[in-house]
Scaffold this motif. Structure first.
Motif, short mmCIF file in Angstrom:
data_model
loop_
_atom_site.label_atom_id
_atom_site.label_comp_id
_atom_site.label_asym_id
_atom_site.label_seq_id
_atom_site.Cartn_x
_atom_site.Cartn_y
_atom_site.Cartn_z
N ASP A 69 0.82 -1.21 0.00
CA ASP A 69 0.00 0.00 0.00
C ASP A 69 0.86 1.26 0.00
O ASP A 69 0.52 2.25 -0.64
CB ASP A 69 -0.94 -0.01 1.21
CG ASP A 69 -1.82 -1.25 1.20
OD1 ASP A 69 -2.68 -1.33 0.30
OD2 ASP A 69 -1.61 -2.14 2.04
N ILE A 70 1.97 1.19 0.72
CA ILE A 70 2.88 2.34 0.83
C ILE A 70 4.31 1.82 0.74
O ILE A 70 4.66 0.83 1.38
CB ILE A 70 2.70 3.08 2.17
CG1 ILE A 70 1.25 3.52 2.35
CG2 ILE A 70 3.66 4.26 2.28
CD1 ILE A 70 0.90 3.95 3.76
N VAL A 71 5.13 2.48 -0.07
CA VAL A 71 6.56 2.18 -0.09
C VAL A 71 7.28 3.50 0.14
O VAL A 71 7.12 4.45 -0.62
CB VAL A 71 7.00 1.53 -1.43
CG1 VAL A 71 8.50 1.31 -1.44
CG2 VAL A 71 6.27 0.21 -1.64
N VAL A 72 8.06 3.53 1.22
CA VAL A 72 8.84 4.72 1.58
C VAL A 72 10.21 4.56 0.95
O VAL A 72 10.89 3.55 1.17
CB VAL A 72 8.94 4.89 3.11
CG1 VAL A 72 9.74 6.12 3.47
CG2 VAL A 72 7.55 4.94 3.74
N GLY A 73 10.60 5.56 0.18
CA GLY A 73 11.86 5.49 -0.56
C GLY A 73 13.10 5.39 0.30
O GLY A 73 13.13 5.85 1.43
N ARG A 74 14.11 4.79 -0.26
CA ARG A 74 15.42 4.63 0.39
C ARG A 74 16.16 5.96 0.34
O ARG A 74 16.07 6.70 -0.64
CB ARG A 74 16.20 3.56 -0.35
CG ARG A 74 17.60 3.33 0.17
CD ARG A 74 18.28 2.23 -0.63
NE ARG A 74 18.41 2.56 -2.03
CZ ARG A 74 19.47 3.15 -2.58
NH1 ARG A 74 20.50 3.48 -1.83
NH2 ARG A 74 19.50 3.41 -3.86
N THR A 75 16.88 6.25 1.39
CA THR A 75 17.76 7.41 1.42
C THR A 75 19.16 6.91 1.80
O THR A 75 19.35 5.71 2.01
CB THR A 75 17.29 8.47 2.46
OG1 THR A 75 17.44 7.93 3.77
CG2 THR A 75 15.86 8.89 2.21
N ARG A 76 20.09 7.83 1.92
CA ARG A 76 21.44 7.42 2.33
C ARG A 76 21.45 6.84 3.73
O ARG A 76 22.29 6.01 4.06
CB ARG A 76 22.41 8.59 2.26
CG ARG A 76 22.82 8.92 0.83
CD ARG A 76 23.79 10.05 0.78
NE ARG A 76 22.98 11.27 0.74
CZ ARG A 76 23.34 12.44 1.20
NH1 ARG A 76 24.53 12.60 1.74
NH2 ARG A 76 22.56 13.48 1.11
#
Length: 110
Positions: free
Chosen positions: A23-30
């Motif tokens: 439903d939700i995918v939170v993007g990858r960061t450093r």
């Protein structure tokens, strides 16, 4: 979205060869890995198997992704069996009514 880099209704390929919608995918960061979230509107015993299987299946092929569940507890409480099933697989369950307490976990961190 409260400074949270999100995608909605995204599919990730699992070990089974099937795509599973999150439903939700939170993007990858450093500083933070990608996070895939299943939302369960009625967090009771009969609604454990599908999201749990999907997460376990995809976790095998996406080892750098963290997984969690948001349980909508506004109309019905989260059953203890529901919580423990996910806990046994190290998958956090966040209650929607307590979102002010956990929402910052998903905010952008560079």
């Amino acid at each position: 979205y409260n400074n949270i880099p999100v995608g909605e209704d995204l599919s990730l390929l699992g070990k089974s060869g099937r795509n599973s919608k999150f439903d939700i995918v939170v993007g990858r960061t450093r500083k933070k890995p990608q996070q895939a979230i299943k939302v369960v509107n009625t967090p009771i015993n009969s609604n454990i198997a599908n999201p749990l299987f999907r997460i376990i299946d995809v976790r095998e092929s996406q080892p750098k992704t963290e997984f969690s569940v948001i349980a909508n507890n506004i109309n019905s409480p989260v059953s203890s069996d529901f919580k423990s099933a996910f806990k046994n697989y190290n998958i956090p369950v966040y209650s929607w009514s307590e979102r002010e307490q956990w929402l910052s976990k998903f905010k952008l961190a560079m």
